[in-house]
Design a protein around this motif. Structure first.
Motif, PDB file in Angstrom:
ATOM      1  N   ASP A 345       0.846  -1.208   0.000  1.00 61.38           N
ATOM      2  CA  ASP A 345       0.000   0.000   0.000  1.00 61.38           C
ATOM      3  C   ASP A 345       0.871   1.243   0.000  1.00 61.38           C
ATOM      4  O   ASP A 345       1.815   1.380   0.797  1.00 61.38           O
ATOM      5  CB  ASP A 345      -0.885   0.004   1.268  1.00 61.38           C
ATOM      6  N   SER A 428      -1.946  -4.943   0.696  1.00 63.52           N
ATOM      7  CA  SER A 428      -3.254  -5.521   0.400  1.00 63.52           C
ATOM      8  C   SER A 428      -2.994  -6.911  -0.159  1.00 63.52           C
ATOM      9  O   SER A 428      -2.099  -7.092  -0.991  1.00 63.52           O
ATOM     10  CB  SER A 428      -3.974  -4.667  -0.640  1.00 63.52           C
ATOM     11  N   ALA A 455      -9.283  -5.824  -1.662  1.00 60.90           N
ATOM     12  CA  ALA A 455      -8.672  -5.504  -0.370  1.00 60.90           C
ATOM     13  C   ALA A 455      -8.143  -4.083  -0.386  1.00 60.90           C
ATOM     14  O   ALA A 455      -8.258  -3.322   0.574  1.00 60.90           O
ATOM     15  CB  ALA A 455      -7.559  -6.499  -0.076  1.00 60.90           C
ATOM     16  N   LYS A 456      -7.577  -3.715  -1.516  1.00 64.10           N
ATOM     17  CA  LYS A 456      -7.033  -2.367  -1.649  1.00 64.10           C
ATOM     18  C   LYS A 456      -8.149  -1.331  -1.545  1.00 64.10           C
ATOM     19  O   LYS A 456      -8.007  -0.287  -0.883  1.00 64.10           O
ATOM     20  CB  LYS A 456      -6.337  -2.249  -3.017  1.00 64.10           C
ATOM     21  N   GLY A 460      -6.773  -0.915   2.103  1.00 65.89           N
ATOM     22  CA  GLY A 460      -5.428  -1.451   2.254  1.00 65.89           C
ATOM     23  C   GLY A 460      -5.228  -2.076   3.615  1.00 65.89           C
ATOM     24  O   GLY A 460      -6.123  -2.072   4.466  1.00 65.89           O
ATOM     25  N   TYR A 463      -6.916  -8.180   3.703  1.00 65.86           N
ATOM     26  CA  TYR A 463      -6.869  -9.248   2.720  1.00 65.86           C
ATOM     27  C   TYR A 463      -8.288  -9.534   2.251  1.00 65.86           C
ATOM     28  O   TYR A 463      -9.270  -9.175   2.918  1.00 65.86           O
ATOM     29  CB  TYR A 463      -6.228 -10.507   3.308  1.00 65.86           C
TER      30      TYR A 463
END
Lengths: 744, 397
Positions: A345, A428, A455-456, A460, A463
């Protein structure tokens, strides 16, 4: 004739015969004795010199040389008492052919002879007589040539001597050649950088060159005392035994690699070639030290599969590995695996701020931390940039992958100290596994990547486990992206303009440009429906540029049709990619100039999140834009994580209160207070305020009450098409009131 | 190498030569590399040569006329002054070239041209021959030898004889391949595949009588010890030519046993001589010789007997072998040059001469010619022209 006279004559004849015999014997003894000494000479050149000396004791000459026929049928000098003869090549004619066939020939004047006529003047001027003595044998055509500067020097007597002794001289010449080849062979043997030698079948050295000493470190004396097997590493001894066994059984030669210990216990890798000798139970061995080569090969092999910066496996390696585990898993359902796709991230921000050297150090440290939590049976790879992949083999359930993801997250949450900075770089993680029955690595990577992006998107440091819905969504998004690219070229995109009003006098001060997409299937889509997809690719920059161009074009058109107020403007939303685009200002200038507009017609709206992480650079960029003449709005204020207190650092002119705050104003007091506070603070910072999303009269009243000067929203107008703006502008300028325009 | 001889005394020239050639072919059914052909001057040489060229178109031919006939291992062949002989050399590994040149005013130059032509003919330019064989018209043999030596040097032995006729009337001829010449030098250069040996002797012994040539011109000795040469010779020969002192005249036949010798060299302190045969007393009391003479040379009065002349040929042949340490069983053939003057002196004992040669040459083929001058190489290596000499060229197997 009397009896005594007859006797006298007989005695004279006898005496003459004796003289002749004595001469012959002397010649023979001299020649034989001399030729015998040739074998004691040390070098071919010395032998040739001795030969010349011996012959000149029997008949005189000034110079001599040996001619040998080469493959090109020319004859060249291989030995000479006069160096000038070396450079000339002779084309044999009838004379040379007769000599080669075995006939010694004397020449009274070389100028009459074709083979000699091509000799350079330098040599020809000093040569008149020549005696050619055949030296040919079954392997070679050769002759000895003795010369003299006087014409008529050689005669039948010398030819007879030559004929008589040609076989001996030939033999001597053969010895010279043999000596030469032995000398050359010996020199080659001694000089060779490769190890050469003769060893017996039991591995004892009988002869070896100095390269053994140089390579293994043992002295020659030590090597002679020891069997070769003693130096060989244990794991290669069987191989050597096998080679000798095969030779003993009748194999002629063999090539193999073995490793040996040197005297100081290093290991050398040798490439060996062994061949049977003519002498029983002996063989030739040639060995070359390939240790360096092996090291390089290993290194290259390593580098082929590993990332040079971090030492992790590289993309190629892990994709191959994944192919293998897929195959295994297809064959054996119990053989399960999982793939974790890691994307650091905000690594780019760190890299850009601290520089690439520190960025690399950061990657190295992160790699080490990831490796720490992974068992050696599993594989960690760096795909490139700030992306990593973890392959977990032989898992029982997906939860094991989740656990690993959490362990990695925890490791990366700890600060990393670099150059005095404490850096936290989270990641992430997208997870997928063989539970979804993958057939090829590409699909695994794709899906793990999708999960990672999810996830990002969640902010971030988290998962996400891939499921099939994500795939569907990803496919849908991909399609949308494709359609968007296509739509751009097919004029499916439009700009709608939402008026911004002066809340006091209800004048239109300006417009906000809003991008819409007339999708052929889905209908009109708002920016929120496709901008996030565009932001994932280069499309966002293309759209951004297109938007600015379209807006400028529309302003130009309006300008042609009506008089626009000096303070008239259109605000355009910039994306983060646009803001950080190096040539943004250049691009904007070109567009503005191309339409002959004043930059003051344009405003740029920037959201908080675009500038939070890299404020210093953001300030610089924004200032340059402002200096050019384009005012700046901070958009959706309140939704980001920026603090009001440092807003003053940025060269903003207007603060736009996000619609979410405006819409809640009439619901509760705290929301109302918040808006009031934002309004006041903005004003105290010298910023104008525009309230977004005004939909009710109550909201309008509240805003007017708090002296909020500008606003926009459906209460006044929904976004309208460009071609209808002109009517609006004309009416507005005539103060005929707001048109009743149905929101689109 | 193989050598075969043949002879004929047929009157008809064409028959004589074809008869002889077929004798050769009996032994070896292919053409020899070279044929040495000698015959009486009374034959039609042109006819002979034409016929031989037809019979042996690829053989080199060297020859000339010989006084009264020839001899071979089969005897002395002369039938009323007619006799023809040939020697064929079968030597594929050897090289033989025949060249000629007419002697106009420069015999030396002609000789150089002849030998150069011979070397060219056998494609051996520049190469030193093992042996040179010459047949020249009488008169300038010394110059011919010089000319040969100008080209090949002095290391190559030269052997041969001056062509002769039956009556010393100038009818002599020389043969070169397909040419019949009357005043030429014909030279053969030899590069045999085996050895060639030579000897050059006379059958005469020196006496104590000698004198210095105090006046000479060409081949005429005018004065010996300042006295008319004829008178000195007469004194030495016990007045043998008294009848010719006043008016001159031909003394060839009466001086055959007493030529004049010049020492050429010595072997083990035993001198050897080059002989000159006085053939005429000149008007002014000089002596004409069959070889050139120089002022200052010492002339020795030589003495021979019929016996010595008969026995000498075999001795010379033996000597050619002995001097080269070659046993007689290695002989393959020989050419023998026997002075016509000697032959005329011992004519009735020519069969003894032949026997001696046969024995010396191990019964191998030979061809003997009777010449008006002999050329050979002395044991000391000197190539000379002489008279009343015997020159033998022997080939090994």
């Amino acid at each position: 004739m009397t009896e005594s006279e007859r006797h006298l004559e007989a005695l004279i004849d006898l005496e003459r015969a004796r003289v002749l015999e004595r001469e012959l014997r002397l010649e023979s003894e001299t020649l034989l004795s001399g030729l015998n000494t040739l074998s004691k000479s040390e070098s071919p050149q010395q032998m040739f010199s001795e030969l010349i000396k011996v012959l000149s004791s029997v008949f005189k000459f000034e110079d001599a040389f040996i001619l040998v026929k080469a493959d090109n049928n020319y004859m060249s000098v291989v030995a000479s008492s006069n160096e000038h003869f070396f450079n000339h090549e002779w084309l044999p004619g009838k004379l040379f052919q007769r000599v080669i066939a075995g006939e010694p020939i004397a020449i009274f004047n070389v100028l009459h002879v074709k083979e000699w006529q091509s000799l350079p003047e330098l040599l020809l001027s000093d040569t008149r007589s020549a005696l050619h003595v055949p030296l040919s044998n079954q392997n070679q055509s050769a002759m000895l040539v003795c010369i003299h500067s006087e014409a008529h020097y050689f005669g039948p007597k010398q030819v007879k001597i030559a004929r008589r002794f040609a076989p001996l001289i030939s033999q001597a010449y053969l010895n010279i050649e043999l000596k030469r080849s032995v000398t050359e062979r010996d020199r080659l043997f001694t000089m060779s950088l490769d190890m050469m030698g003769i060893i017996s079948f039991d591995g004892k050295f009988k002869q070896l060159n100095s390269a053994w000493e140089k390579t293994l470190g043992y002295t020659t004396a030590e090597l002679y005392k020891t069997q070769l097997i003693t130096f060989v590493v244990p794991q290669d001894r069987r191989k050597l035994f096998s080679v000798f066994r095969n030779l003993d059984k009748g194999s002629i030669n063999d090539d193999f690699e073995i490793c040996c210990f040197t005297k100081n216990n290093e290991i050398k890798c040798l490439l060996c070639s062994i061949g049977i000798c003519n002498i029983e139970k002996l063989c030739y061995v040639v060995a070359r030290d390939i240790t360096t080569q092996k090291v390089i090969q290993k290194k290259l092999a390593y580098e082929a599969d590993h990332d040079t910066l971090t030492g992790l496996a590289n993309r190629k390696f892990i994709l191959n590995k994944i192919s293998t585990v897929i195959q295994r898993s297809l064959e054996n359902k119990n053989s399960r695996f999982a793939v974790l796709f890691l994307d650091l991230d905000r690594f780019k921000i760190v890299n850009d701020s601290l520089g690439h050297l520190l960025g690399d150090e950061l990657l190295i440290e992160i790699s080490a931390r990831i490796r720490k939590v992974i068992f050696s049976k599993n594989t960690v790879a760096r795909l490139g940039g700030d992306e990593f992949l973890i392959l977990l083999e032989n898992i029982q359930e997906l939860n094991e992958a989740v656990e690993i993801a959490e362990l990695v997250q925890n490791e990366l949450k700890l600060p990393i100290k670099l150059n005095g900075f404490n850096i936290v770089c989270t990641t992430s993680i997208g997870i997928t596994s063989s539970f979804l029955d993958y057939q090829n690595p590409v699909d695994i990577l794709r899906d793990a990547d999708i999960a990672m992006y999810l996830a990002k998107a969640q902010g971030g440091a988290s998962y996400s486990v891939f499921d099939s819905k994500m795939h569907t969504k990803a496919v849908s998004q991909l399609k949308l992206e494709t359609d968007l690219r296509s739509g751009l070229s097919k004029n499916e995109l439009q700009i709608f303009y939402q008026p911004i009003f002066n809340l006091e006098n209800k004048d239109i001060e300006g417009f906000e440009a809003l991008l819409r997409w007339n999708h052929k299937e889905k209908g009109l889509l708002s920016a929120q429906q496709f901008i996030p997809i565009a932001e994932k690719s280069d499309l966002i920059s293309i759209l951004g540029q297109w938007t600015i161009e379209k807006v400028c074009h529309d302003i130009f058109n309006w300008q042609q049709q009506t008089k626009l107020k000096e303070t008239f403007y259109v605000s355009v939303n910039l994306s983060a990619k646009q803001l950080w685009q190096k040539d943004l200002l250049e691009q904007v200038k070109n567009i503005v100039n191309a339409h002959n507009l004043s930059p003051s017609f344009l405003k740029f709206e920037i959201t908080e999140n675009m500038i939070i992480d890299n404020s210093r650079n953001a300030i610089s960029i924004l200032q340059r834009i402002k200096d050019y003449g384009i005012n700046l709005y901070i958009d959706d204020f309140g939704t980001g994580y920026s603090s009001l207190s440092y807003l003053h650092r940025f060269p903003f002119d207007v603060l736009k209160i996000d619609r979410s705050f405006v819409s809640r104003m009439e619901l509760d007091q705290s929301s109302l207070d918040l808006v009031r506070t934002i309004n006041l603070l903005a004003k105290s910072l010298g910023l104008e305020v525009i309230a977004e999303g005004i939909e009710t009269q109550k909201q309008l009243d509240l805003l007017v009450d708090m002296n909020c000067r500008y606003g926009q929203g459906f209460l006044f107008s929904s976004p309208i098409a460009a071609k209808e703006i002109i009517t609006l502008l004309k009416n507005s300028s005539k103060n005929e009131g707001l048109p009743n325009i149905v929101a689109l | 190498m193989e050598i075969w001889s043949a002879w004929s005394t047929e009157k008809n020239s064409k028959i004589a030569v074809s008869d002889a050639y077929f004798q050769l072919q009996k032994h070896k059914n292919k053409e020899p590399q070279i044929i040495f052909l000698y015959c009486s001057a009374t034959y039609d040489s042109v006819e002979i040569l034409k016929e031989l060229n037809t019979l042996a178109p690829h053989s080199a031919i060297h020859g000339g006329t010989s006084c009264l006939g020839v001899m071979t291992e089969n005897g002395f062949h002369s039938n009323n002054g007619l006799g023809l002989g040939m020697l064929g050399l079968y030597d594929p590994g050897g090289h033989y070239g025949v060249g000629y040149a007419e002697i106009t005013d420069n015999a030396r130059l002609a000789s150089t041209q002849a030998i150069s032509a011979a070397l060219e003919q056998c494609e051996c330019p520049g190469q030193v021959p093992a042996m040179v064989w010459m047949t020249a018209a009488p008169g300038a043999e010394e110059d011919v030898i010089q000319g040969i030596q100008d080209v090949v040097g002095t290391n190559t032995p030269i052997t041969g004889g001056s062509s002769a006729d039956n009556t010393v009337s100038g009818d002599w001829k020389q043969f070169s391949n397909n040419r019949v010449l009357d005043n030429a030098v014909v030279i053969t250069v030899m590069f045999p595949s085996s050895n060639a040996m030579f000897a050059f002797h006379s059958g005469y012994e020196p006496t104590e009588k000698s004198g210095i040539v105090t006046e000479a011109e060409g081949r005429i000795v005018k004065k010996i010890d300042h006295k008319p040469a004829a008178e000195v010779y007469n004194e030495w020969s016990d007045n043998n030519i008294s009848d010719y002192l006043e008016h001159g005249g031909n003394i060839l036949s009466i001086t055959s046993l007493h030529p004049l010798g010049r020492q050429v060299g010595a072997v083990s302190e035993v001198p050897y001589y080059q002989l000159a045969h006085p053939d005429k007393v000149t008007q002014d009391g000089g002596l004409s010789l069959f070889s050139s003479i120089e002022e200052g040379e010492k002339l020795v009065f030589m003495s021979g007997t019929k016996n010595s002349l008969v026995n000498r040929a075999g001795r010379v042949a033996s000597s050619s072998l002995a001097a080269h340490s070659t046993p007689a069983d290695q002989v393959s053939g020989a050419l023998v040059v026997y002075c016509a003057g000697c032959m005329l002196t011992v004519q009735d004992r020519m069969e003894d001469v032949v026997s001696g040669l046969k024995e010396a040459l191990n019964n191998k083929p030979f061809l003997g010619l009777f010449t008006f001058g002999e050329q050979g190489c002395f044991v000391g290596g000197e190539n000379r022209h002489g008279n009343l000499m015997i020159s033998v060229l022997t080939f090994t197997k």
